[in-house]
Design a protein around this motif. Structure first.
Motif, PDB file in Angstrom:
ATOM      1  N   ARG A  14       0.814  -1.214   0.000  1.00 24.80           N
ATOM      2  CA  ARG A  14       0.000   0.000   0.000  1.00 24.80           C
ATOM      3  C   ARG A  14       0.850   1.267   0.000  1.00 24.80           C
ATOM      4  N   SER A  15       1.865   1.318  -0.883  1.00 22.58           N
ATOM      5  CA  SER A  15       2.648   2.552  -0.983  1.00 22.58           C
ATOM      6  C   SER A  15       2.616   3.026  -2.437  1.00 22.58           C
ATOM      7  N   ALA A  16       2.467   4.338  -2.598  1.00 15.38           N
ATOM      8  CA  ALA A  16       2.336   4.895  -3.948  1.00 15.38           C
ATOM      9  C   ALA A  16       3.531   4.536  -4.837  1.00 15.38           C
ATOM     10  N   PRO A  17       4.767   4.752  -4.337  1.00 11.88           N
ATOM     11  CA  PRO A  17       5.899   4.416  -5.221  1.00 11.88           C
ATOM     12  C   PRO A  17       6.023   2.912  -5.451  1.00 11.88           C
ATOM     13  N   GLY A  18       5.303   2.137  -4.641  1.00 17.06           N
ATOM     14  CA  GLY A  18       5.422   0.685  -4.746  1.00 17.06           C
ATOM     15  C   GLY A  18       4.521   0.071  -5.796  1.00 17.06           C
ATOM     16  N   ALA A  19       3.739   0.906  -6.491  1.00 21.21           N
ATOM     17  CA  ALA A  19       2.816   0.372  -7.490  1.00 21.21           C
ATOM     18  C   ALA A  19       3.530  -0.566  -8.447  1.00 21.21           C
ATOM     19  N   SER A  20       2.991  -1.760  -8.602  1.00 19.39           N
ATOM     20  CA  SER A  20       3.583  -2.769  -9.464  1.00 19.39           C
ATOM     21  C   SER A  20       2.484  -3.352 -10.333  1.00 19.39           C
ATOM     22  N   GLY A  21       2.790  -3.629 -11.569  1.00 20.62           N
ATOM     23  CA  GLY A  21       1.745  -4.194 -12.412  1.00 20.62           C
ATOM     24  C   GLY A  21       2.101  -4.230 -13.865  1.00 20.62           C
ATOM     25  N   ASN A  22       1.087  -4.094 -14.678  1.00 22.44           N
ATOM     26  CA  ASN A  22       1.249  -4.268 -16.098  1.00 22.44           C
ATOM     27  C   ASN A  22       0.318  -3.316 -16.831  1.00 22.44           C
ATOM     28  N   ARG A  23       0.815  -2.764 -17.934  1.00 24.83           N
ATOM     29  CA  ARG A  23       0.046  -1.783 -18.695  1.00 24.83           C
ATOM     30  C   ARG A  23      -0.054  -2.308 -20.117  1.00 24.83           C
ATOM     31  N   ILE A  24      -1.266  -2.517 -20.589  1.00 29.06           N
ATOM     32  CA  ILE A  24      -1.454  -3.139 -21.904  1.00 29.06           C
ATOM     33  C   ILE A  24      -2.229  -2.203 -22.821  1.00 29.06           C
ATOM     34  N   ASP A  67     -10.567  10.933 -17.993  1.00 31.41           N
ATOM     35  CA  ASP A  67     -11.852  10.235 -17.855  1.00 31.41           C
ATOM     36  C   ASP A  67     -11.648   8.734 -17.673  1.00 31.41           C
ATOM     37  N   ALA A  68     -10.506   8.363 -17.116  1.00 31.14           N
ATOM     38  CA  ALA A  68     -10.211   6.934 -16.976  1.00 31.14           C
ATOM     39  C   ALA A  68     -11.262   6.238 -16.109  1.00 31.14           C
ATOM     40  N   ILE A  69     -11.583   5.000 -16.489  1.00 33.42           N
ATOM     41  CA  ILE A  69     -12.441   4.159 -15.654  1.00 33.42           C
ATOM     42  C   ILE A  69     -11.548   3.475 -14.630  1.00 33.42           C
ATOM     43  N   VAL A  70     -11.876   3.596 -13.370  1.00 32.75           N
ATOM     44  CA  VAL A  70     -11.049   3.019 -12.316  1.00 32.75           C
ATOM     45  C   VAL A  70     -11.821   1.956 -11.556  1.00 32.75           C
ATOM     46  N   LEU A  71     -11.431   0.703 -11.745  1.00 31.06           N
ATOM     47  CA  LEU A  71     -12.028  -0.378 -10.950  1.00 31.06           C
ATOM     48  C   LEU A  71     -11.133  -0.568  -9.741  1.00 31.06           C
ATOM     49  N   ILE A  72     -11.697  -0.361  -8.562  1.00 34.53           N
ATOM     50  CA  ILE A  72     -10.849  -0.408  -7.371  1.00 34.53           C
ATOM     51  C   ILE A  72     -11.489  -1.242  -6.268  1.00 34.53           C
ATOM     52  N   ASN A  78      -5.399  -1.468  -4.637  1.00 38.82           N
ATOM     53  CA  ASN A  78      -5.597  -0.565  -3.503  1.00 38.82           C
ATOM     54  C   ASN A  78      -5.412   0.868  -3.966  1.00 38.82           C
ATOM     55  N   GLU A  79      -5.884   1.817  -3.187  1.00 35.48           N
ATOM     56  CA  GLU A  79      -5.905   3.214  -3.652  1.00 35.48           C
ATOM     57  C   GLU A  79      -4.515   3.827  -3.681  1.00 35.48           C
ATOM     58  N   GLN A  80      -3.561   3.242  -2.928  1.00 34.61           N
ATOM     59  CA  GLN A  80      -2.210   3.817  -2.928  1.00 34.61           C
ATOM     60  C   GLN A  80      -1.503   3.508  -4.249  1.00 34.61           C
ATOM     61  N   ALA A  81      -1.651   2.265  -4.708  1.00 34.11           N
ATOM     62  CA  ALA A  81      -1.068   1.899  -5.999  1.00 34.11           C
ATOM     63  C   ALA A  81      -1.645   2.821  -7.072  1.00 34.11           C
ATOM     64  N   LEU A  82      -2.957   3.048  -6.972  1.00 33.68           N
ATOM     65  CA  LEU A  82      -3.627   3.936  -7.939  1.00 33.68           C
ATOM     66  C   LEU A  82      -3.028   5.334  -7.858  1.00 33.68           C
ATOM     67  N   LEU A  83      -2.817   5.788  -6.634  1.00 40.00           N
ATOM     68  CA  LEU A  83      -2.279   7.130  -6.421  1.00 40.00           C
ATOM     69  C   LEU A  83      -0.902   7.275  -7.083  1.00 40.00           C
ATOM     70  N   GLY A  84      -0.102   6.217  -6.961  1.00 44.11           N
ATOM     71  CA  GLY A  84       1.231   6.248  -7.579  1.00 44.11           C
ATOM     72  C   GLY A  84       1.120   6.537  -9.071  1.00 44.11           C
ATOM     73  N   ARG A  85       0.160   5.903  -9.700  1.00 42.50           N
ATOM     74  CA  ARG A  85      -0.032   6.089 -11.149  1.00 42.50           C
ATOM     75  C   ARG A  85      -0.572   7.487 -11.426  1.00 42.50           C
ATOM     76  N   HIS A  86      -1.498   7.911 -10.578  1.00 41.93           N
ATOM     77  CA  HIS A  86      -2.091   9.246 -10.744  1.00 41.93           C
ATOM     78  C   HIS A  86      -0.993  10.319 -10.696  1.00 41.93           C
ATOM     79  N   ARG A  87      -0.086  10.148  -9.733  1.00 43.01           N
ATOM     80  CA  ARG A  87       0.953  11.167  -9.559  1.00 43.01           C
ATOM     81  C   ARG A  87       1.890  11.218 -10.767  1.00 43.01           C
ATOM     82  N   LEU A  88       2.013  10.098 -11.481  1.00 35.32           N
ATOM     83  CA  LEU A  88       2.880  10.084 -12.662  1.00 35.32           C
ATOM     84  C   LEU A  88       2.112  10.553 -13.892  1.00 35.32           C
ATOM     85  N   ASP A  89       0.850  11.018 -13.651  1.00 37.55           N
ATOM     86  CA  ASP A  89       0.098  11.519 -14.807  1.00 37.55           C
ATOM     87  C   ASP A  89      -0.181  10.409 -15.805  1.00 37.55           C
ATOM     88  N   ALA A  90      -0.301   9.194 -15.308  1.00 38.79           N
ATOM     89  CA  ALA A  90      -0.403   8.052 -16.217  1.00 38.79           C
ATOM     90  C   ALA A  90      -1.832   7.823 -16.692  1.00 38.79           C
TER      91      ALA A  90
END
Ligand SMILES: Cc1ncc(C[n+]2csc(CCOP(=O)(O)OP(=O)(O)O)c2C)c(N)n1
Ligand SMILES: Cc1ncc(C[n+]2csc(CCOP(=O)(O)OP(=O)(O)O)c2C)c(N)n1
Ligand code: SF4
Ligand code: SF4
Ligand SMILES: [Mg+2]
Ligand SMILES: [Mg+2]
Lengths: 314, 643, 643, 314
Positions: free
Chosen positions: B74-84, B121-126, B105-117
């Motif tokens: 649950r840390s923003a910089p810790g966001a890990s995953g895959n972008r397709i 109008d993105a759909i966010v399933l959380i 979790n919302e922190q992983a999401l926040l990490g992406r948000h902060r990078l302007d990723a």
């Protein structure tokens, strides 16, 4: 990958004479110890009848590193301090070649120290010579790691600050060390016997050759040259024994090169110069043997590659 | 494997819900799955990507890797995953902002948000569990995160991911990813049979039971989605395409090296180049190849040179800091005309910089880094597919011209995953075994042809070829030579080889109309993004074309005539340049993009540049904006007395 | 010391012969003394040179050094000695071919002949003993040598050097040089008192008897010359000049380093840079300085950076191969904004190349060698005097801008010996002791001024300044930062400093008229030769001027306007470029001189170049020929669509 | 040159608590052995009351090299393999500073090997820590010189080919070695005592810390962690003695750190892990002391320089 290359040999029946190993006229100073090392090496090449085209001398940069130019085999005169990585690349690719490495003290123990330590660990089957004149010769008289303390040079006009590095002691501490010897260029018989033992050792053979530089370190080995009693020969059937020296070099010690503890004790700094094989152990694996693989035909490769590509198929 | 009809029959969702929710047709869409590391979002994304590719979509996948090895949960910089990114045509780059994200979790999401990723109008399933979590600290974090993201118009869809999974498993950390895969399968209408195959493959070393558990979670996800979601997307596949393979650029480099017939790599680990050797470590020995992990980059270069010199061209793989260390040996390779292939997978610099991030800032160092005059080849593949073929080209040039060849890729190519036409290996890609036949009398190791500078090298083992190779100035016989004439002659011969190679090259093809208001010039991994931006610009009626360079040394021919047909020429690069208008920056002292600098000297054209060092691949949308803001006013003369 | 009148009284030759042979008046003359090494030709030349300087002549001395440490006697490549150019005005370069040579044997002479070192009509004083030597092999060698040189119109004067010396000494190897010094003293009318002083100084550690023996040999030479020679030259001294010092470029660098207040040098021996450290090894400690001979160049750079970081700016000295090894650390210096001064005494490349010879081919490596964007300063002193002052400038810039500064000299400056205005040390040349006062609250280690990019560094020992310097991307607080904005911002700040430095610079001054047909542009050690060539060209009525650049990064301002006033711009450099007209070489693929390349990108001017890599300094005459052959035809348009 | 700097100290009476040495939150993986090393070091900083602004941590690149960021002193996080040259430059310029060096096994024994050997020889007064997890951590699981033979990694999926390098054995062979010790991060008491002994040693103190990497080498030290009998403590008053460990670590050996021969014997590979001070000798000169010179005022320098310039006068 190079097993197949072994079959590419030619005129195996030819006999090689000294002249077959002589290339450019040596450009070392008159009286330079390197001349003697070259002579001993050429004698060895003849004695062992090494194919000139199957033999490679690799060196770094320095007076001593001019060596390959004076031997009529293949040679690679590369970068200062980097002879060993090149030699290892050659041996890995071409285990069929006989590889000799010639380094100076600055070359091997200063800028090349990391490669010296790691090449010892790789233990590839080659003969590495450290021509140690205790000085930087080619660049005209700067302190090297093996320069005696207080000896003056152009970079230490008030005398070297640090005690000299002991390359034998160091090498004996390197993991996988399999052959560690010391000889002196002014005792040709001993040098020859040591080079031969090193060449015949199956693994990485490290030989430190005490070498006179009459221009910049005339004083350093003078005493030892004049007084044989300053040298102590380590003798053993598994090391080097040079009967003809018995009369002059009366100070001799039986030392079993298999005994690492004794070797290390003998390598510690003393005022006698110990010459001979300090340590030898052929049980260590040789890196090139561990990595050798069967050489494939292009057809075989294509077949394998197609299989691998299929595993990435969409 | 299931037949077409079965597939159709079982295409998710086979449910009534599907009927209720007709999918929205799209030509491309970008989705990502982010979680704490270790929660399996990456596997989920990989399966989604490869199934999409198999279904005939264009695909570009990028891993989302945290800076730390194991960041705290649950840390923003810790966001890990895959972008397709999937498309109904080939996808050439990672695209712009993400359209749909599944966040564990919302922190992983926040990490992406902060990078302007994420798109506005993105759909966010959380996962909704955190919002109402027992631990109030967590609830507070949730609120703060939502507050921080409130500026955007994200469309949040709360999904009880963990709650649902707990109905099937005890430890949800191991199951959520398959449930999420189910959600996505339903949303994008993915083929469930193919997904099951992938799951089966992924867990082939595990028990049947593990497999079943994962499939159950998958189905649960599909079911939940079909019952609760009111949106679906359809990204139609491409018409039947030729056989394709899917991999990242480092895998392509490794396979290309094999296909080139090279048999030895000497390397020292460094991000993002290391994975080239990871692939080879598994397979190279089967091809009779040898992988040597050296004590450092210097030794790796020396080892490779020794191998090349005594046998067949060898290669080394590194990144910026390692390239720096190899500098001296690269000069030796040039001076001794020992073939060598050097792959530099560029990362963020200078110095240790941004080890995992993309940059294109080693170009000038690759070209000019070696003291003294060191003519050599530098080429830069523009796509993952080209990473494969570049190795074959590099090896051939290195051998034919006794030349050092640097191949510049970057972290974008190295980690991007994309399908491309399956290479069909042929004999002449592969190097021949070294020729050990006797050297004819009178031949010398550097018998330079006075016109071409080419000569035939001798390899140890060749009777009669004995000589000593040296890094000192030397003559045709490889004798050390200090005289004036020999140094001028040998320098000329080493340089001439580049002119000869140049004479065999054709001018590059312009992408788009071959004249207009602006020509965008790029090199390396930015090709896809630049061309997508150019397409959009043209669609908007702008007279913009682009040009992409593969050979940087020798520089590709015919550039000046092409440039002359455009009113403005601008490079787009992922490296640093000063921006005009910033304090103290003038046309005269402005430090420009590295390619722009080269092209100015080469063509005497006032080449402008737009570059950024954000540590991420270029976004087509950002390039498009740059094109717009840099379009020449109708009045500007083509070449101003700029400097 | 003798008074003027005494001097005059004793001005050689005080003999009747002098009267018989009125001296020929000259504005400059080049003479050299060559022998086997160990025969003392160098000492002879040094004394001649310094006496000439003391008498008020302009002087440029170059050592003639054989490739080997101790080459065999009587061998052409073994020629060892000294080459002195004297003039009645300041001498700025080594000049063209030698006018008068004294050779101890015909082989040494042959070595010089083969290098094209001697003027067609050179006067050759040669020991006649070999011609009639007992050993016929030697006689044969003599004949062969004469045969080989017969193409030239050398004027041979046979001198029984050894025979004469044997009348005074047993071992002539130790005496010939003084006899020859006598010959030269008579020919050029040198002040014998001053010569005796020099001899006394040279043998100060020897016995009075040794001194006397040498003086006797000197007088013998004078006597022999006065009785046997029928030519003398007079190169009048300059009108009283300001106090001067005489030294080579490496000595100037060493003294300049002291004058800059730097207190630590970390180096690894490498020709031709090492002698900088030899000088410092003797004296540096007296100034509180420390000289560290590191285990290699990498460690030397790291050691210097550690020293700078924790105290005062330190420096390192090297040449091409060493510069290559330092590459990675140079990038760290830039990234961490740790001041560092790097002196690169350029030698022949690439790779080990020509270690003792001159080249100017490290320019692009110095500018662009470091992977990633590494803004830093590169400056190149043009004279031996500037070598001294460049160190003071470099240290100040390094500290003020937290910047890495590379100083490019070369073997020509390093070994050339020339008198120049005596520097008068002043306080503000010297660095201040590091300020260890507490760091004010709130200040951060990289508080970049948003306009200038400048910030104040913290030094260990400063209370409150604790932080960790890192080579990774970092923010103002020196925290590792992976985000996009910080990398763009910090890159901008590091680059901005160069623009600020640039804004303080003035356009360089044109040598000669500020408009015309051709502008010759140079950098580094070629200044003297270029300007001498330009003078001659102007004397011949050609509209040629020259421009010399000291700052290569940032590039000096105002170049384009200057270039625009000339119909053609051409660089003259000692580095490699393809020649148009050679096979395969076209305007498009031509590889140009390194400065030419920079200037094309910088000014978009079609800058041509004439460069050579002969391993020797430029000869003014050769430059003049190049100017002639490259003069633009009256019709050529200034800028053609070159590339 | 820096003696005068010694007088620039401030608030010497201040007392420092643990918090005064804590900087950024450590980013190592949970369970990483580096956390323990950091804790022990901070404990030492408190115990010795080291001035944060007079203390410097220098590191290379690697997981372990992040260390300086987590200690609130001055820090230099430099290049992979090059921590020691930078540290030596700092110590030479500022003998008044307390210098610690933190390196990983790849950092120190692979790419940094030459500097490791030579820094040992320089014997400058600093404490060098080798955080040895037997693997390349930061770059995600490649073989390091100390990786056990046959251990699999990303570069050796079929197992490491070579026997592991023995850093203690090697260092004991380096000329001028003056303090060589080994400890394990999972025995905090022993690690602390060893760090303290190293810090208090006047010279170059080399400490190899066996360090767990739960991510890539979870297996390697597991046995030793579980079974205290696998470790043998070398105890001596001139080395480290940790009474509180006697109950658990019953296997102990009295070893006089002054005995180099014994030290080398004990350093040879065995299946027991020996912890403690192998060798210690304060008689070696410290390079920074050999080169220190009196710091001059600018006036003095100008005067000297004028004299020197005069010697070049025409
Ligand atoms: C990278 C690099 N650094 C420095 C040099 C200069 N250099 C050439 S030989 C040498 C050392 C020579 O001493 P040694 O290795 O002992 O050999 P020797 O000449 O005494 O036989 C040095 C420093 C170089 N050629 N390359
Ligand atoms: C010149 C250079 N080469 C390679 C790298 C990549 N690299 C970073 S850390 C590292 C090794 C890490 O292993 P180790 O030194 O054992 O430290 P650990 O992470 O295990 O603590 C490598 C190879 C680099 N940063 N710089
Ligand atoms: S300088 Fe010394 S080592 Fe070099 S060639 Fe001469 S005698 Fe030999
Ligand atoms: S990877 Fe290993 S060494 Fe690195 S932080 Fe994680 S546990 Fe520690
Ligand atoms: Mg030597
Ligand atoms: Mg490690």
């Amino acid at each position: 990958m190079s097993c197949s290359l072994l079959h590419s040999r030619s005129d195996d029946d030819q006999v090689f004479a000294l002249g077959d190993y002589e290339a450019a006229l040596p450009r070392w100073c008159p009286g330079c110890g390197d001349h003697g090392v070259l002579a001993a090496m050429q004698r060895l090449l003849v004695a062992e009848q090494l194919q000139p085209d199957q033999t490679v001398f690799v060196s770094g940069i320095g007076c001593s590193s001019r060596f390959p130019h004076y031997v009529k085999t293949y040679g690679f005169h590369g970068l200062h301090g980097r002879a060993l990585p090149v030699a290892c690349g050659i041996k890995m690719t071409r285990p069929d070649l006989t590889v000799f490495v010639v380094m100076g003290d600055g070359d091997c123990t200063s800028i090349g120290a990391a490669h010296w330590l790691h090449a010892t660990r790789y233990n590839m089957n080659m003969t590495a010579l450290l021509l140690d004149n205790n000085i930087y010769g080619l660049t005209k008289n700067q302190t090297s790691p093996t320069t005696p303390i207080a000896h003056t040079s152009n970079t230490h006009p008030y005398g070297a600050a640090l005690p000299p590095m002991n390359p034998i002691e160091a090498t004996l501490g390197f993991t996988n060390a399999s052959f560690v010897a010391q000889t002196a260029e002014w005792i040709p018989g001993h040098m020859y016997a040591t080079l031969r033992a090193a060449y015949r050792h199956n693994g990485f053979a490290f030989v430190r050759i005490l070498q006179r530089c009459p221009v910049y370190t005339p004083d350093i080995f003078q005493a030892a040259v004049k007084k044989p009693e300053l040298a102590e020969l380590l003798v053993h059937d598994d090391g080097v024994v040079v009967p003809e020296l018995d009369r002059i070099y009366t100070r001799q010690l039986r030392h079993d090169p298999g005994d690492i503890d004794a070797a290390r004790r003998l390598a510690e700094p003393t005022d006698v110069i110990r010459l001979g094989v300090f340590y030898r152990n052929e049980s260590h694996p040789r890196y090139e043997e561990l990595l050798q693989t069967r050489r494939l035909t292009t057809d075989e490769k294509i077949q394998l590659l197609n299989q691998e590509l299929d595993s990435y198929a969409v | 494997m299931a037949t077409i009809t079965q597939e159709r029959a079982d295409m998710a969702p086979a449910s009534a819900a599907a009927e209720r929710t007709p999918p929205q047709r799209l030509t491309q869409h970008i989705l990502e799955i982010v979680s704490d590391s270790g929660e399996g979002a990456q596997k989920c994304g990989q399966i989604f990507g490869s199934v999409s590719a198999k279904m005939g979509n264009g695909v570009w996948t990028v891993e989302i890797i945290p800076a730390e090895i194991q960041p705290p949960p649950r840390s923003a910089p810790g966001a890990s995953g895959n972008r397709i990114r999937i498309g109904s045509a080939p996808v050439t780059n990672w695209g712009d902002e993400t359209n749909l994200v599944v966040a564990f979790n919302e922190q992983a999401l926040l990490g992406r948000h902060r990078l302007d990723a994420l798109a506005d109008d993105a759909i966010v399933l959380i996962d909704s569990q955190w919002k109402t979590h027992a631990d109030e600290r967590i609830r507070a974090e949730w609120d703060a995160a939502m507050e921080e993201m409130s500026g955007k118009a994200y469309r949040f869809v709360e999904v009880p991911i963990e709650t649902e999974c707990l109905t099937l498993v005890e430890n949800p950390r191991r199951g959520k990813n398959m449930f999420v895969l189910g959600l996505l399968a339903w949303i994008y209408g993915r083929d469930l049979d193919r997904i099951r195959e992938e799951i089966a493959f992924a867990f082939r070393k595990k028990s049947e039971e593990v497999y079943q558990k994962n499939v159950d979670l998958l189905d649960l996800g599909v079911k939940w989605a079909s019952e609760n979601l009111d949106f679906r997307f359809e990204v139609p596949p491409m018409p039947e395409v030729e056989p394709r393979v899917v991999m990242n650029g480092n895998q392509a480099v490794a396979l290309g090296a094999i296909a080139s017939g090279m048999e030895l790599i000497a390397m020292y680990p460094i991000t993002p180049a290391t994975s080239v050797s990871h692939g080879l470590a598994e397979t190279f020995s089967k091809y009779g190849g040898i992988l040597h992990q050296a004590e450092d980059e210097i030794a790796a270069a020396g080892f490779a040179i020794g191998a090349s010199w005594s046998g067949k061209t060898a290669f080394t793989v590194t990144s910026g800091p390692g390239l720096a260390l190899k500098t001296e040996f690269l000069g030796l390779s040039v001076m001794t005309e020992t073939p060598l292939v050097v792959v530099d997978v560029q990362r963020g610099g200078p110095s240790t910089g941004l080890p995992t991030k993309v940059e294109q800032a080693d170009l000038l160092a690759a070209l000019y880094g070696q003291p003294g005059d060191s003519p050599h080849v530098v080429l830069a593949p523009a796509t993952i597919e080209e990473c494969f073929h570049a190795m074959i080209t590099a090896r051939r040039i290195a051998e034919t011209f006794r030349m050092m060849v640097i191949v510049l890729t970057d972290a974008n190519l190295a980690t991007g995953v994309q399908p491309f036409r399956r290479p069909e290996p042929v004999h002449d890609w592969f190097a021949l075994p070294p020729d050990l036949s006797p050297v004819p009398d009178g031949l010398r190791p550097f018998d330079w042809d006075p016109d071409t500078g080419l000569s035939r090298r001798f390899i140890p083992g060749q009777p009669g070829g004995m000589h000593t190779t040296t890094g000192l100035a030397h003559d045709e016989a490889s004798r050390v030579a200090y005289d004036t004439a020999t140094n001028q002659r040998s320098s000329t011969m080493r340089s001439r080889k580049l002119a000869v190679l140049h004479s065999t090259m054709k001018p590059p093809a312009v992408y788009g109309p071959d004249s207009g208001d602006m020509l965008v010039v790029g090199w390396g991994s930015t090709k896809g993004a630049i061309e997508e931006a150019v397409d959009r610009a043209q669609a908007d009626g702008l007279a913009v074309s682009s040009l992409h360079l593969r050979f940087l040394s020798p520089m590709e021919p015919g550039l000046r005539p092409i440039f002359d047909r455009f009113r403005k020429v601008m490079t787009v690069e992922i490296n640093y340049s000063d921006d005009l208008g910033d304090p103290y920056i003038t046309e005269e002292n402005r430090r420009r993009g590295q390619l722009a600098w080269l092209l100015r000297a080469q063509t005497l054209t006032d080449v402008d540049c737009w570059t950024r060092v954000l540590g991420e691949p270029m976004r087509p949308g950002a390039i498009l904006r740059a094109i717009r803001s840099h379009m020449p006013a109708q009045t500007t003369p083509k070449k101003g007395g700029a400097a």
